[in-house]
Scaffold this active site. Structure first.
Site, mmCIF file in Angstrom:
data_model
loop_
_atom_site.group_PDB
_atom_site.id
_atom_site.type_symbol
_atom_site.label_atom_id
_atom_site.label_comp_id
_atom_site.label_asym_id
_atom_site.label_seq_id
_atom_site.Cartn_x
_atom_site.Cartn_y
_atom_site.Cartn_z
ATOM 1 N N VAL A 11 0.660 -1.497 -0.195
ATOM 2 C CA VAL A 11 -0.142 -0.249 -0.104
ATOM 3 C C VAL A 11 1.056 1.142 0.088
ATOM 4 O O VAL A 11 2.064 1.458 1.081
ATOM 5 C CB VAL A 11 -1.276 -0.104 0.885
ATOM 6 C CG1 VAL A 11 -1.815 1.126 1.043
ATOM 7 C CG2 VAL A 11 -1.610 -1.373 1.015
ATOM 8 N N PRO A 12 1.547 1.522 -0.911
ATOM 9 C CA PRO A 12 2.534 2.930 -1.727
ATOM 10 C C PRO A 12 2.199 4.338 -0.981
ATOM 11 O O PRO A 12 2.244 5.719 -1.609
ATOM 12 C CB PRO A 12 1.994 3.218 -2.748
ATOM 13 C CG PRO A 12 1.357 2.809 -3.463
ATOM 14 C CD PRO A 12 -0.076 1.702 -2.541
ATOM 15 N N CYS A 13 2.479 3.886 0.380
ATOM 16 C CA CYS A 13 2.291 5.435 1.239
ATOM 17 C C CYS A 13 3.235 6.186 0.702
ATOM 18 O O CYS A 13 3.668 7.399 0.738
ATOM 19 C CB CYS A 13 2.432 5.217 3.216
ATOM 20 S SG CYS A 13 3.524 3.683 3.754
ATOM 21 N N HIS A 14 4.463 5.501 0.363
ATOM 22 C CA HIS A 14 5.916 6.356 0.341
ATOM 23 C C HIS A 14 5.970 6.746 -1.597
ATOM 24 O O HIS A 14 6.486 8.411 -1.321
ATOM 25 C CB HIS A 14 6.825 5.490 -0.593
ATOM 26 C CG HIS A 14 6.986 4.237 -1.986
ATOM 27 N ND1 HIS A 14 6.262 3.359 -1.461
ATOM 28 C CD2 HIS A 14 6.829 4.443 -2.627
ATOM 29 C CE1 HIS A 14 5.766 2.497 -2.696
ATOM 30 N NE2 HIS A 14 6.594 3.087 -3.615
ATOM 31 N N ARG A 15 4.344 7.347 -2.009
ATOM 32 C CA ARG A 15 4.227 7.963 -2.751
ATOM 33 C C ARG A 15 3.657 8.695 -2.657
ATOM 34 O O ARG A 15 3.009 9.800 -3.097
ATOM 35 C CB ARG A 15 2.855 7.189 -3.478
ATOM 36 C CG ARG A 15 3.568 6.392 -4.597
ATOM 37 C CD ARG A 15 2.735 5.311 -5.969
ATOM 38 N NE ARG A 15 3.397 3.856 -6.078
ATOM 39 C CZ ARG A 15 2.323 3.079 -6.129
ATOM 40 N NH1 ARG A 15 1.816 2.553 -6.480
ATOM 41 N NH2 ARG A 15 3.859 1.461 -6.557
#
Length: 189
Positions: free
Chosen positions: A150-154
């Site tokens: 779940v791409p919280c890095h984006r």
């Protein structure tokens, strides 16, 4: 994952490499899906992840036991390794995130950010109908139990700056650069 023993959370931690950097990959699954994943470099990362899983189980999955088991996590490990190698842009893992209603709303919106793209905390807040909630979105990002998948890095600052990442800003930068390269390569194919 459906064939896993009910009432059990299976976790695993192992080192992974990307270029010259070494990371610790942590995953935890139950029969309903992935409940925790992440990459970290700091000392004690595995132990902190395990404590987080224990707290989550205590709060949301009372009565479950927690055991180490690489086999139960192999599909997740394989997909995250493929992602890190630039061979995968989407995950096909059953997810079972555990959190508050607001956190779940934020995490679901994170899944809508396309590979290789970014958006700001305030943009996420607006998309979930909480226009003044960028700080709350930041806190939900910080509590995202499914890092990388779940791409919280984006999610970046409003002015494009890299801010906040549970695994560390170095990992956030590495993941964004990986996706930027992958997006460029797939563009020319």
């Amino acid at each position: 994952m459906e064939n896993l023993d009910p009432k059990t959370v299976f976790y695993w931690s192992e080192p992974v490499r990307k270029n010259d950097a070494a990371f610790e990959l942590f995953t935890a699954v139950c029969n309903r899906g992935l409940i925790c994943s992440g990459l970290g470099q700091r000392t004690g990362y595995r132990d902190q992840c395990l404590r987080d899983v224990e707290a989550t189980v205590e709060k949301y999955l009372r009565g479950y036991r927690i055991v180490p088991d690489k086999g139960a996590n192999l599909s997740v490990i394989r997909q995250i390794r493929e992602y890190l190698e630039g061979l995968r842009q989407e995950f096909t893992i059953n997810l079972y995130p555990l959190g508050t209603e607001f956190q779940m709303k934020v995490w679901e919106e994170l899944r809508n950010i396309p590979y290789g793209e970014t958006c700001s905390y305030s943009e996420i807040a607006e998309k979930i109908a909480c226009p003044k909630g960028q700080r709350a979105v930041g806190m939900a990002n910080n509590r995202n139990p499914l890092g990388v998948v779940v791409p919280c890095h984006r999610v970046i600052g409003k002015k494009g700056d890299l801010v906040g990442y549970a695994g560390g800003l170095g990992i956030k930068k590495m993941l964004l650069e990986l996706e930027k390269q992958g997006k460029k390569e797939s563009f020319y194919e």
